[in-house]
Scaffold this active site. Structure first.
Site, short mmCIF file in Angstrom:
data_model
loop_
_atom_site.label_atom_id
_atom_site.label_comp_id
_atom_site.label_asym_id
_atom_site.label_seq_id
_atom_site.Cartn_x
_atom_site.Cartn_y
_atom_site.Cartn_z
N ASN A 97 0.70 -1.09 0.08
CA ASN A 97 0.05 0.22 -0.02
C ASN A 97 0.74 1.06 0.10
O ASN A 97 1.84 1.27 0.70
CB ASN A 97 -0.85 -0.07 1.30
CG ASN A 97 -2.08 -1.26 1.25
OD1 ASN A 97 -2.46 -1.34 0.25
ND2 ASN A 97 -2.15 -1.68 2.46
N VAL A 106 1.06 2.50 8.06
CA VAL A 106 2.43 2.48 8.61
C VAL A 106 3.59 3.08 7.53
O VAL A 106 3.71 2.68 6.87
CB VAL A 106 2.98 0.98 9.06
CG1 VAL A 106 4.36 1.22 10.06
CG2 VAL A 106 1.81 0.65 10.03
N HIS A 110 6.53 -1.58 3.64
CA HIS A 110 6.29 -3.03 3.99
C HIS A 110 5.46 -3.72 2.66
O HIS A 110 4.65 -3.02 1.96
CB HIS A 110 5.68 -3.21 5.46
CG HIS A 110 4.29 -2.37 5.12
ND1 HIS A 110 4.37 -0.89 5.56
CD2 HIS A 110 2.88 -2.64 5.32
CE1 HIS A 110 3.09 -0.37 5.58
NE2 HIS A 110 2.25 -1.52 5.57
P1 AMP Z 1 -0.75 -0.97 5.69
O1 AMP Z 1 -2.05 -0.49 5.90
O2 AMP Z 1 -0.29 -1.45 4.47
O3 AMP Z 1 0.27 0.29 6.27
O4 AMP Z 1 -0.69 -2.11 6.74
C1 AMP Z 1 -0.07 -1.79 8.11
C2 AMP Z 1 -0.18 -3.50 8.67
O5 AMP Z 1 0.75 -3.34 9.86
C3 AMP Z 1 -1.35 -3.71 9.19
O6 AMP Z 1 -1.87 -5.07 8.33
C4 AMP Z 1 -1.06 -4.04 10.64
O7 AMP Z 1 -2.09 -4.87 11.17
C5 AMP Z 1 0.23 -4.15 10.65
N1 AMP Z 1 0.72 -3.82 11.94
C6 AMP Z 1 0.52 -2.75 12.90
N2 AMP Z 1 1.33 -2.98 13.74
C7 AMP Z 1 2.17 -3.94 13.92
C8 AMP Z 1 2.74 -4.74 14.77
N3 AMP Z 1 3.38 -4.09 15.78
N4 AMP Z 1 3.39 -5.80 14.52
C9 AMP Z 1 2.85 -6.74 13.46
N5 AMP Z 1 2.20 -5.93 12.26
C10 AMP Z 1 1.65 -4.78 12.89
#
Ligand code: AMP
Length: 126
Positions: A97, A106, A110
């Protein structure tokens, strides 16, 4: 809230804290270029996140600013993680994303690896 993928890197983001070992993760793979761990809120039987070790907000600055070694290392790590999870034969999905319309939450690049079930069509139709 989706982030602005063109904003400067923010060292206080949750994945930066994971990289610094300040908060735990469920690690599945690590090398010089990448760290992979299970998503905290999985949306498929297999839901792994792969992040580069460098300070990149999104696919946008990564593909502009990262070295060839960082890019090759990161992409190879994504493939390795998927193979080690047994995903190539049944198949899987990669998702990165980016920014507001991509609903990136985030601000550290990723790649999501989804697998373990039939994932269906690519996007919900508007
Ligand atoms: P995005 O919307 O692509 O930024 O996805 C962020 C992802 O990070 C989501 O699927 C969350 O569930 C995941 N996430 C957030 N905090 C953590 C964490 N501490 N450990 C593992 N995954 C996380």
């Amino acid at each position: 809230m989706p982030i602005d993928a063109t904003a400067p890197y923010d060292d206080s983001n949750v994945f930066a804290k994971i990289l610094r070992g300040e908060i735990p993760c469920s690690r599945v793979y690590e090398d010089d270029f990448a760290l992979a761990f299970h998503d905290i809120a999985p949306q498929a039987p297999v839901h792994i996140l792969v992040i580069p070790k460098g300070r990149y907000v999104s696919w946008d600055d990564f593909t502009r600013d990262a070295s060839d070694a960082e890019i090759a290392g990161f992409i190879r790590a994504v493939g390795t993680v998927a193979r080690e999870a047994g995903l190539p034969a049944p198949g899987y999905r990669l998702l990165a994303n980016v920014g507001q319309h991509g609903h990136q939450e985030v601000p550290h690049l990723h790649v999501h690896i989804f697998g373990g079930r039939q994932l269906g069509a690519m996007l919900p139709r508007a």
